[in-house]
Design a protein around this motif. Structure first.
Motif, PDB file in Angstrom:
ATOM      1  N   GLY A 136       0.846  -1.385  -0.086  1.00 36.12           N
ATOM      2  CA  GLY A 136      -0.116   0.055  -0.002  1.00 36.12           C
ATOM      3  C   GLY A 136       0.828   1.155  -0.060  1.00 36.12           C
ATOM      4  N   GLU A 137       2.044   1.233   0.767  1.00 35.84           N
ATOM      5  CA  GLU A 137       2.684   2.527   1.013  1.00 35.84           C
ATOM      6  C   GLU A 137       3.609   2.755  -0.405  1.00 35.84           C
ATOM      7  N   ARG A 140       1.083   3.778  -2.996  1.00 36.65           N
ATOM      8  CA  ARG A 140       0.784   5.312  -2.922  1.00 36.65           C
ATOM      9  C   ARG A 140       1.765   6.269  -3.169  1.00 36.65           C
ATOM     10  N   ALA A 143       1.858   6.348  -7.087  1.00 33.90           N
ATOM     11  CA  ALA A 143       0.713   7.063  -7.556  1.00 33.90           C
ATOM     12  C   ALA A 143       0.935   8.657  -7.264  1.00 33.90           C
ATOM     13  N   GLU A 144       1.564   8.949  -6.048  1.00 37.87           N
ATOM     14  CA  GLU A 144       1.723  10.365  -5.870  1.00 37.87           C
ATOM     15  C   GLU A 144       2.675  11.218  -6.838  1.00 37.87           C
ATOM     16  N   GLY A 151      -2.553  14.544  -4.838  1.00 40.69           N
ATOM     17  CA  GLY A 151      -3.521  13.265  -5.242  1.00 40.69           C
ATOM     18  C   GLY A 151      -4.744  13.873  -5.625  1.00 40.69           C
ATOM     19  N   TRP A 156      -8.417   7.939  -3.885  1.00 44.93           N
ATOM     20  CA  TRP A 156      -8.114   7.071  -2.579  1.00 44.93           C
ATOM     21  C   TRP A 156      -6.854   7.246  -1.915  1.00 44.93           C
ATOM     22  N   LEU A 157      -6.066   8.451  -2.508  1.00 44.38           N
ATOM     23  CA  LEU A 157      -4.985   8.927  -1.871  1.00 44.38           C
ATOM     24  C   LEU A 157      -5.567  10.151  -0.671  1.00 44.38           C
TER      25      LEU A 157
END
Length: 158
Positions: A136-137, A140, A143-144, A151, A156-157
């Motif tokens: 998950g980390e 994220r 994605a960031e 975000g 979902w961020l």
């Protein structure tokens, strides 16, 4: 230019292989169990989680990361199944809104348990709680980096 190290190259290739295999696995599961590709389920489930079960077509395309032309084709198919309908946007005559029908919502509810089982079996049943947190980390952070630190493109961020 700095080339990838051998370790980075191995990690990159493993990541690519895993994402290709996962997408194929989920696509086959949804085709078999629900008669739709993964991207169609993503559209339906995204709408099922929005207020009013509706969203502007341009926003939906951006959220699911597909082109507007591919979205238009998908929506036509989903309309044919009675799972979606298009409405004119009241604030913009050229805009359209995709609306999840009650039948479409029922299809999401019917399909979700098998999809969750497929995701769980492919990913989370294979990982420890610590690895799940790390995944998950890492996701994220990636994605960031691709969407910016605020975000705004990744709900979902937030």
């Amino acid at each position: 230019m700095e080339w990838l190290t051998a370790e980075e190259q191995a990690a990159w290739r493993a990541f690519l292989q895993a994402t290709y295999l996962l997408e194929d696995h989920l696509d086959r599961q949804l085709q078999r169990d629900a008669g739709m590709p993964h991207v169609y389920y993503a559209l339906l489930s995204t709408l099922s989680e929005t207020p009013g079960r509706s969203m502007r077509m341009t926003e939906l395309a951006e959220r699911v990361k597909i082109t507007r032309s591919r979205l238009s084709h998908a929506v036509s198919r989903l309309e044919g199944n009675g799972w979606l309908r298009r409405e004119s946007c009241p604030s913009d005559r050229r805009g359209q809104i995709a609306v999840l029908t009650d039948a479409g919502y029922d299809k999401v509810v019917e399909t979700a348990p098998g999809h969750v089982q497929a995701v769980r079996g492919a990913i989370f049943d294979r990982l420890s709680a610590e690895q799940t947190a790390q995944l998950g980390e890492i996701a994220r952070i990636i994605a960031e980096g691709l969407h910016g630190p605020d975000g705004t493109d990744v709900p979902w961020l937030r």
